[in-house]
Scaffold this motif. Structure first.
Motif, PDB file in Angstrom:
ATOM      1  N   SER A 198       0.830  -1.208   0.000  1.00 50.54           N
ATOM      2  CA  SER A 198       0.000   0.000   0.000  1.00 50.54           C
ATOM      3  C   SER A 198       0.860   1.253   0.000  1.00 50.54           C
ATOM      4  O   SER A 198       0.483   2.281  -0.555  1.00 50.54           O
ATOM      5  N   ALA A 199       2.035   1.154   0.638  1.00 46.43           N
ATOM      6  CA  ALA A 199       2.965   2.282   0.678  1.00 46.43           C
ATOM      7  C   ALA A 199       3.759   2.428  -0.614  1.00 46.43           C
ATOM      8  O   ALA A 199       4.532   3.377  -0.759  1.00 46.43           O
ATOM      9  N   GLY A 200       3.582   1.478  -1.539  1.00 46.32           N
ATOM     10  CA  GLY A 200       4.253   1.587  -2.830  1.00 46.32           C
ATOM     11  C   GLY A 200       5.588   0.898  -2.900  1.00 46.32           C
ATOM     12  O   GLY A 200       6.300   1.020  -3.899  1.00 46.32           O
ATOM     13  N   PHE A 201       5.956   0.134  -1.864  1.00 49.76           N
ATOM     14  CA  PHE A 201       7.239  -0.567  -1.866  1.00 49.76           C
ATOM     15  C   PHE A 201       7.062  -2.013  -2.289  1.00 49.76           C
ATOM     16  O   PHE A 201       6.102  -2.664  -1.910  1.00 49.76           O
ATOM     17  N   TRP A 202       8.001  -2.512  -3.061  1.00 49.56           N
ATOM     18  CA  TRP A 202       8.097  -3.960  -3.295  1.00 49.56           C
ATOM     19  C   TRP A 202       9.428  -4.264  -3.926  1.00 49.56           C
ATOM     20  O   TRP A 202      10.111  -3.385  -4.458  1.00 49.56           O
ATOM     21  N   ARG A 203       9.779  -5.539  -3.881  1.00 49.55           N
ATOM     22  CA  ARG A 203      11.077  -5.954  -4.400  1.00 49.55           C
ATOM     23  C   ARG A 203      11.143  -5.820  -5.916  1.00 49.55           C
ATOM     24  O   ARG A 203      10.150  -5.915  -6.597  1.00 49.55           O
ATOM     25  N   SER A 204      12.341  -5.646  -6.419  1.00 48.48           N
ATOM     26  CA  SER A 204      12.554  -5.673  -7.866  1.00 48.48           C
ATOM     27  C   SER A 204      12.736  -7.118  -8.312  1.00 48.48           C
ATOM     28  O   SER A 204      12.622  -8.048  -7.538  1.00 48.48           O
ATOM     29  N   PRO A 208      23.254   6.591 -19.675  1.00 50.51           N
ATOM     30  CA  PRO A 208      22.014   7.316 -19.387  1.00 50.51           C
ATOM     31  C   PRO A 208      21.745   7.396 -17.890  1.00 50.51           C
ATOM     32  O   PRO A 208      21.950   6.422 -17.169  1.00 50.51           O
ATOM     33  N   ARG A 209      21.290   8.542 -17.456  1.00 52.67           N
ATOM     34  CA  ARG A 209      21.040   8.763 -16.038  1.00 52.67           C
ATOM     35  C   ARG A 209      19.776   8.023 -15.621  1.00 52.67           C
ATOM     36  O   ARG A 209      18.767   8.046 -16.305  1.00 52.67           O
ATOM     37  N   SER A 210      19.814   7.377 -14.462  1.00 51.69           N
ATOM     38  CA  SER A 210      18.669   6.601 -13.989  1.00 51.69           C
ATOM     39  C   SER A 210      17.847   7.421 -13.020  1.00 51.69           C
ATOM     40  O   SER A 210      18.284   8.429 -12.500  1.00 51.69           O
ATOM     41  N   ARG A 211      16.649   6.913 -12.744  1.00 53.81           N
ATOM     42  CA  ARG A 211      15.783   7.551 -11.770  1.00 53.81           C
ATOM     43  C   ARG A 211      16.372   7.358 -10.370  1.00 53.81           C
ATOM     44  O   ARG A 211      17.054   6.377 -10.119  1.00 53.81           O
ATOM     45  N   PRO A 212      16.026   8.248  -9.424  1.00 55.72           N
ATOM     46  CA  PRO A 212      16.633   8.180  -8.105  1.00 55.72           C
ATOM     47  C   PRO A 212      16.442   6.861  -7.381  1.00 55.72           C
ATOM     48  O   PRO A 212      17.330   6.411  -6.694  1.00 55.72           O
ATOM     49  N   LEU A 213      15.274   6.200  -7.531  1.00 56.17           N
ATOM     50  CA  LEU A 213      15.019   4.989  -6.769  1.00 56.17           C
ATOM     51  C   LEU A 213      15.381   3.724  -7.529  1.00 56.17           C
ATOM     52  O   LEU A 213      15.047   2.646  -7.107  1.00 56.17           O
ATOM     53  N   ARG A 214      16.079   3.856  -8.632  1.00 54.78           N
ATOM     54  CA  ARG A 214      16.403   2.702  -9.450  1.00 54.78           C
ATOM     55  C   ARG A 214      17.636   2.022  -8.901  1.00 54.78           C
ATOM     56  O   ARG A 214      18.588   2.662  -8.475  1.00 54.78           O
ATOM     57  N   ASN A 215      17.624   0.703  -8.872  1.00 51.01           N
ATOM     58  CA  ASN A 215      18.762  -0.052  -8.376  1.00 51.01           C
ATOM     59  C   ASN A 215      19.851  -0.073  -9.445  1.00 51.01           C
ATOM     60  O   ASN A 215      19.684  -0.666 -10.498  1.00 51.01           O
ATOM     61  N   PRO A 216      21.021   0.559  -9.220  1.00 52.13           N
ATOM     62  CA  PRO A 216      22.035   0.606 -10.262  1.00 52.13           C
ATOM     63  C   PRO A 216      22.552  -0.764 -10.641  1.00 52.13           C
ATOM     64  O   PRO A 216      22.909  -1.017 -11.782  1.00 52.13           O
ATOM     65  N   ALA A 217      22.588  -1.677  -9.660  1.00 51.78           N
ATOM     66  CA  ALA A 217      23.055  -3.013  -9.994  1.00 51.78           C
ATOM     67  C   ALA A 217      22.096  -3.720 -10.921  1.00 51.78           C
ATOM     68  O   ALA A 217      22.493  -4.435 -11.838  1.00 51.78           O
ATOM     69  N   CYS A 218      20.818  -3.520 -10.688  1.00 53.88           N
ATOM     70  CA  CYS A 218      19.816  -4.151 -11.543  1.00 53.88           C
ATOM     71  C   CYS A 218      19.829  -3.556 -12.941  1.00 53.88           C
ATOM     72  O   CYS A 218      19.519  -4.235 -13.912  1.00 53.88           O
ATOM     73  N   GLU A 219      20.172  -2.279 -13.048  1.00 53.08           N
ATOM     74  CA  GLU A 219      20.194  -1.658 -14.369  1.00 53.08           C
ATOM     75  C   GLU A 219      21.213  -2.352 -15.266  1.00 53.08           C
ATOM     76  O   GLU A 219      21.010  -2.524 -16.463  1.00 53.08           O
ATOM     77  N   ALA A 230      17.364  -1.343  -3.180  1.00 55.76           N
ATOM     78  CA  ALA A 230      17.137  -2.741  -3.545  1.00 55.76           C
ATOM     79  C   ALA A 230      15.664  -3.034  -3.780  1.00 55.76           C
ATOM     80  O   ALA A 230      15.293  -4.144  -4.085  1.00 55.76           O
ATOM     81  N   VAL A 231      14.808  -2.026  -3.592  1.00 53.13           N
ATOM     82  CA  VAL A 231      13.385  -2.184  -3.884  1.00 53.13           C
ATOM     83  C   VAL A 231      12.970  -1.066  -4.815  1.00 53.13           C
ATOM     84  O   VAL A 231      13.708  -0.116  -5.044  1.00 53.13           O
ATOM     85  N   HIS A 232      11.772  -1.198  -5.361  1.00 48.92           N
ATOM     86  CA  HIS A 232      11.254  -0.163  -6.244  1.00 48.92           C
ATOM     87  C   HIS A 232      10.118   0.558  -5.549  1.00 48.92           C
ATOM     88  O   HIS A 232       9.390  -0.015  -4.746  1.00 48.92           O
ATOM     89  N   ARG A 233       9.931   1.810  -5.864  1.00 55.21           N
ATOM     90  CA  ARG A 233       8.840   2.602  -5.312  1.00 55.21           C
ATOM     91  C   ARG A 233       7.776   2.755  -6.379  1.00 55.21           C
ATOM     92  O   ARG A 233       8.024   3.328  -7.441  1.00 55.21           O
ATOM     93  N   PHE A 234       6.618   2.207  -6.105  1.00 58.84           N
ATOM     94  CA  PHE A 234       5.512   2.273  -7.040  1.00 58.84           C
ATOM     95  C   PHE A 234       4.521   3.337  -6.582  1.00 58.84           C
ATOM     96  O   PHE A 234       4.735   4.025  -5.585  1.00 58.84           O
TER      97      PHE A 234
END
Length: 700
Positions: free
Chosen positions: A140-146, A210-221, A343-347
């Motif tokens: 509900s808070a918009g958090f979940w794992r990538s 390319p620059r990523s969004r602030p909440l993006r996991n750089p390792a996952c990119e 390590a998580v994404h914000r939805f």
């Protein structure tokens, strides 16, 4: 369907309400589709037909509804709900296995993260499953794992992939524009010497791409081609740097910055994290207690061994527990893995969260506080009968951190419980000091602390302390039979210049002068006050103050509910009330439920609308006042006479008659109601007065 919806007077479209109820009854098996030939047709889906009209949905028990809605054959139903559903409720939940939780994850992801749900409410869960409760709160808070934990029907979420592609395209364009501007700067500045900082910045730009969004996991990119990493939008969220700075209400010691590990190491770790298709309960439990943490000192990839070595440092300074030092929220360290926010994404997240009759432990309160600290889309929070006690401090710390965020939208807080662990006015002071941007605050307690003497009393010196100016517009306080001391309310009212509505419930007046002092303070400190309500406050000996309130030109709505107004009054007092209201042209609503009006006083109130009256009264509430059918009929006839004298012009539009003795003579009552409805709107109920009297006798 043989049901009568509650609050039916507020329903504006009965077709929509019917189809919404129909959808719910089919989903939960209340309506047996197979028993009706019109519904049992393979070319027709009852759920699909009614789903576009569903704006609120309740899931119960073992979450069978979630399993049904996420089934492959209901894919289009879920798509319709994602566009129409606004309120998602959970009621009487039970523990469930991992497969059902997985269905719930898919449902919440589609309806909240990629849907239109703006409110999540949970009701009646006496022994909550911690994992399931925290799962609902976290999503509900918009958090979940990538990673590939978020899949729909066995395949990666298409909406997440589309948004990832759109963001990648956006980032590529930004990078190209940045490259062009850098080239132009290079050509125009050949004769200028480049500073070392500028050179480093350009080198970083070239190496990072390319620059990523602030909440993006750089390792996952870096591994996006191998592992689907999910959605990276921060709708309703916040940037990690800002959220980390707002997580604690105390200063956080900064750690020494360390150099980030090479990208290769991050890639391997991301692959290890992403291999699991679903987080097991233990990992989920560890995750949620650190969900909003963000470490700016480069400790993104610390292993559990290093975490254990630094447990003391983390527990003393980590923003994961923003209420460090408060009662009811002990420091946590050790076994829980510190999983950074990256390590998580914000939805997308909801704007309203309601928890009714769900016990919240210290651990759960700490988790909720952690989520609240960066839940910038949250506007309304309702906590009702959760057994918070001292843990309210932990919740308040998370909200304090949230209020410091520049994008904070939090405006409404409602807290109610059986016992209060501190005096009501002290709690109000604490909340307003921490959350000056609140517009609505409601505090309600039934009883004082069950342990006699365990609750601290209000310190008299605190009444002299000032509260920062607030935006408060609505203040509701239900005292657990506490004395109402105006001296303690004074700082609150002084800080609330915008206050428009004040409600005081179940307070006792310590001395006869207290109500007069309160009225004086209200007049001096709250020039914008429009609505004033007293409920279950003994005003039998305060006739002078009641009349002063009724002639106040600023008040538009006054409520004296179960205040024993006429317990020891004379006919003269009633006459003074009528004359005062007749002269007050600003009063629009007068509510007098539960004051033993009886037939003769109700008939007298009709004179408020006489020919010589300048009253603008639109609404009169005389519920629970021992009114009988013959008295109501006489009131109606007198009202009709005043209307004729005024040439048919009457501002009166609504009369509320709940829980009166109208069943004692059904024929007379029907005639009175029929004639009244030609004059104004009448709101009443089918109340069995004999049963109510029997219930009253049984508890005497």
């Amino acid at each position: 369907m043989k049901t009568r919806p509650p609050n039916s007077e507020s329903i504006t479209c009965w077709r929509k309400k019917f189809l919404e109820t129909f959808f719910s009854n089919v989903l939960h098996g209340v309506l047996d589709v197979s028993s009706d030939w019109r519904l049992n047709d393979r070319h027709f889906s009852p759920l699909l037909h009614s789903s576009p009209h569903v704006s609120q949905l309740t899931l119960c028990n073992m979450l069978q509804g979630a399993v049904e809605l996420t089934a492959e054959h209901n894919h289009k139903v879920l798509e319709n709900l994602a566009g129409s559903l606004r309120i998602l409720k959970f009621q009487h939940l039970l523990s469930c296995d991992q497969s059902i939780r997985r269905s719930l994850v898919l449902l919440l992801h589609r309806l909240i993260h990629h849907g239109s749900v703006s409110q999540v409410s949970m009701y009646s869960w006496p022994v909550p499953d911690t994992v399931l409760l925290v799962l609902i709160l976290t999503m509900s808070a918009g958090f979940w794992r990538s990673g590939n934990a978020l899949t729909c029907h066995g395949s990666p979420c298409g909406l997440c992939r589309e948004e990832d592609r759109a963001q990648s395209h956006e980032s590529a364009q930004e990078g190209a524009e940045r490259g062009c501007s850098a080239e132009q700067e290079g050509n125009s500045g050949k004769n200028q010497k480049t500073s070392p900082k500028e050179a480093d910045a350009r080198m970083d730009s070239v190496l990072s791409g390319p620059r990523s969004r602030p909440l993006r996991n750089p390792a996952c990119e870096e591994t996006s081609s191998e592992v689907p990493c999910g959605h990276t939008s921060i709708q309703g969220g916040s940037s990690p740097s800002s959220s980390s700075e707002q997580l604690s209400c105390h200063p956080i010691p900064r750690k020494t910055r360390r150099r980030l590990k090479p990208a290769l190491g991050r890639k391997r770790r991301c692959l290890r994290r992403s291999r699991g298709h679903y987080a097991d309960p233990e990992d989920l439990y560890d995750f949620v207690f650190t969900v909003a943490r963000e470490d700016n000192s480069g400790l993104l990839d610390k292993t559990r061994t290093l975490e254990a070595e630094n447990t003391e440092n983390w527990t003393s300074s980590s923003p994961g527990c923003p209420c460090t030092g408060h009662a009811g929220c002990k420091k946590r360290g050790g076994p829980a893995g510190i999983l950074p926010l990256k390590a998580v994404h914000r939805f997308r997240s909801v704007s309203t969260l309601e928890l009714f009759s769900i016990p919240l432990t210290a651990e759960t309160c700490r988790t909720l506080s952690n989520l609240l600290s960066s839940w910038v889309s949250l506007e309304n929070l309702v906590l009702s009968y959760n057994g918070l006690n001292a843990n309210i401090s932990c919740i308040l710390s998370g909200l304090r951190a949230l209020s410091r965020h520049p994008e904070c939208r939090f405006r409404t807080l409602r807290v109610s419980d059986m016992f209060s662990h501190m005096p009501c006015m002290e709690l109000v002071r604490c909340i307003l000091s921490a959350l000056p941007q609140l517009h609505t605050l409601s505090i309600s307690f039934d009883l004082k602390n069950q342990l006699e003497g365990s609750r601290p009393e209000v310190n008299p010196s605190r009444s002299e302390e000032e509260i920062p100016e607030s935006c408060l517009e609505v203040l509701e306080i239900r005292f657990p039979r506490e004395p109402l001391h105006t001296a303690f309310l004074l700082p609150v009212l002084k800080a609330s210049k915008s206050l428009q509505q004040l409600s005081l419930d179940s307070a006792t007046l310590p001395c006869p002068q207290e109500l007069g002092l309160l009225l004086q303070v209200l007049k001096e400190c709250t020039p914008n006050l429009k609505k004033l309500s007293f409920h279950d406050v003994n005003l039998a000996e305060h006739h002078k103050e009641v009349l002063l309130l009724l002639q106040d030109p600023g008040l538009q709505e006054i409520t004296f509910s179960f205040c024993r107004l006429f317990e020891s009054s004379t006919a003269e007092f009633l006459s003074e009330i009528i004359n005062t209201v007749k002269r007050n042209s600003s009063l629009k609503s007068l509510k007098l439920p539960g004051n033993r009006l009886g037939n003769h006083r109700l008939v007298a109130l009709a004179d408020i609308f006489s020919e010589d009256s300048s009253s603008s009264l639109c609404q009169l509430d005389v519920s629970s006042n021992c009114i009988k059918p013959d008295g109501l009929l006489e009131f109606t006839k007198k009202l009709e006479g005043h209307i004729q004298q005024r040439g048919g012009q009457l501002p009166f539009t609504q009369l509320r008659l709940f829980q009166n003795w109208l069943d004692q003579d059904a024929e007379t009552a029907q005639e009175a109601l029929r004639r009244l409805k030609a004059v104004c709107s009448v709101v009443n109920d089918a109340w069995d007065s004999s049963q109510a009297f029997a219930d009253y006798i049984s508890v005497m």
